[in-house]
Enzyme design. Structure first.
Site, PDB file in Angstrom:
ATOM      1  N   ARG A  57      36.776 -14.792  13.776  1.00  0.00           N
ATOM      2  CA  ARG A  57      37.958 -15.798  13.709  1.00  0.00           C
ATOM      3  C   ARG A  57      37.483 -17.090  13.088  1.00  0.00           C
ATOM      4  O   ARG A  57      38.171 -17.951  12.743  1.00  0.00           O
ATOM      5  CB  ARG A  57      38.036 -16.195  15.107  1.00  0.00           C
ATOM      6  N   GLU A  65      50.844 -21.060  16.536  1.00  0.00           N
ATOM      7  CA  GLU A  65      50.569 -19.545  16.536  1.00  0.00           C
ATOM      8  C   GLU A  65      49.885 -19.213  15.125  1.00  0.00           C
ATOM      9  O   GLU A  65      50.193 -19.772  14.111  1.00  0.00           O
ATOM     10  CB  GLU A  65      51.658 -18.701  16.462  1.00  0.00           C
ATOM     11  N   ASP A  66      48.947 -18.377  15.469  1.00  0.00           N
ATOM     12  CA  ASP A  66      48.154 -17.947  13.909  1.00  0.00           C
ATOM     13  C   ASP A  66      49.270 -17.165  13.208  1.00  0.00           C
ATOM     14  O   ASP A  66      49.192 -17.147  12.030  1.00  0.00           O
ATOM     15  CB  ASP A  66      46.911 -17.209  14.312  1.00  0.00           C
ATOM     16  N   ASP A 108      54.091 -11.646  13.968  1.00  0.00           N
ATOM     17  CA  ASP A 108      54.060 -10.216  13.556  1.00  0.00           C
ATOM     18  C   ASP A 108      55.149  -9.688  14.095  1.00  0.00           C
ATOM     19  O   ASP A 108      56.478  -9.592  13.221  1.00  0.00           O
ATOM     20  CB  ASP A 108      52.870  -9.500  14.136  1.00  0.00           C
TER      21      ASP A 108
END
Ligand code: IMP
Ligand code: MG
Length: 184
Positions: free
Chosen positions: A168, A102-103, A106
Site C-alpha cells: 500500500r 476512497e482509493d 470497482d
C-alpha cells in the site's frame, strides 16, 4: 510476499502524475467548500495515503475521520451488496459537509452501502472523492463527484491499494501481472 518488481506488469500512474492530480483535486475541493464545515472520511485501509496527501492540498480548515467496512460472503477481490461496518466514525456527522475518500470504486457496492448508511445520520451534504474509477466493473449506480483517474479493468496495487495487504506504501499505481504473482 514476492518482491513487487517481480509482479509489476507496468506502472499505470506514476508518482508525479498522481501528485499533480491530487493537488488539482485539493484545489477544486478547497474552492467548493468555503468555511470550516468540511469533514473528510477515509475508508480504511486503502484510502489512507490518498486522503493524507489530499488533505495537505486542501487549504480550507477541515476535519478528518476514519471508518472500516467489510463485505459479507465476497471473495477476496470482489464485493457484494452486503457491507458491514467494522470500525465506525468517532465524529457525529450531523450537519457536516461530508466528503468520502476512497482509493478505488470497482463494482460500487462498498460506496453505495456506505452512502446509504451515512445519509441516515443527516449530514448537511454527502459527496464522494475516489482516486481511481474502474468504470467497466460498475454494478451499483454511485455518484463520484471528484475522480482522480478512470482506469481499465486491471488489478492494480500501490498508493493505498494492496496486493494481499502488502505494498500500500508504493508511491505509484501499478498493474499486477497475475501470471507472475503466486499468492501464498
Ligand atoms: P467495490 O465495492 O467493488 O467498489 O470495491 C471496492 C474495494 O475493492 C476497494 O475499496 C478496494 O479495497 C478493492 N479493490 C477493487 N479493485 C481493486 C484493485 O484493482 N486493487 C486492489 N484493491 C481493489
Ligand atoms: Mg478500499
Amino acid at each position: 510476499m514476492q518482491d513487487y518488481k517481480s509482479v509489476l506488469a507496468e506502472i499505470l500512474i506514476d508518482e508525479k502524475t498522481l501528485q499533480k492530480r491530487v493537488a488539482e483535486l485539493g484545489a477544486e475541493i478547497s474552492a467548493d467548500y468555503p468555511g470550516d464545515n468540511l469533514l473528510l472520511i477515509c475508508i480504511l485501509r486503502g484510502g489512507v495515503p490518498f486522503m493524507v496527501d489530499l488533505s495537505r492540498c486542501i487549504t480550507v480548515p477541515h476535519m478528518m475521520d476514519f471508518m472500516a467496512v467489510s463485505s459479507y460472503g465476497a471473495g477476496k477481490r470482489e464485493s457484494t451488496g452486503d457491507v458491514r461496518v467494522t470500525f465506525d466514525l468517532q465524529t457525529n456527522i450531523r450537519g457536516r459537509d461530508v466528503l468520502l475518500v476512497e482509493d478505488i470504486v470497482d463494482s460500487g457496492h462498498t460506496i453505495a452501502s456506505v452512502l446509504e448508511m451515512l445519509i441516515t445520520r443527516q449530514p448537511e451534504s454527502l459527496k464522494v472523492c475516489a482516486l481511481l474509477d474502474k468504470v467497466e466493473r460498475r454494478e451499483a449506480i454511485v455518484p463520484i463527484h471528484y475522480r482522480g483517474f478512470s482506469i481499465p479493468n486491471k488489478f492494480v496495487f500501490g498508493y493505498g491499494l494492496d496486493l494481499d495487504e502488502y505494498y500500500r506504501n508504493l508511491p505509484f499505481v501499478g498493474v499486477v501481472d497475475l501470471k507472475k504473482y503466486h499468492p501464498e
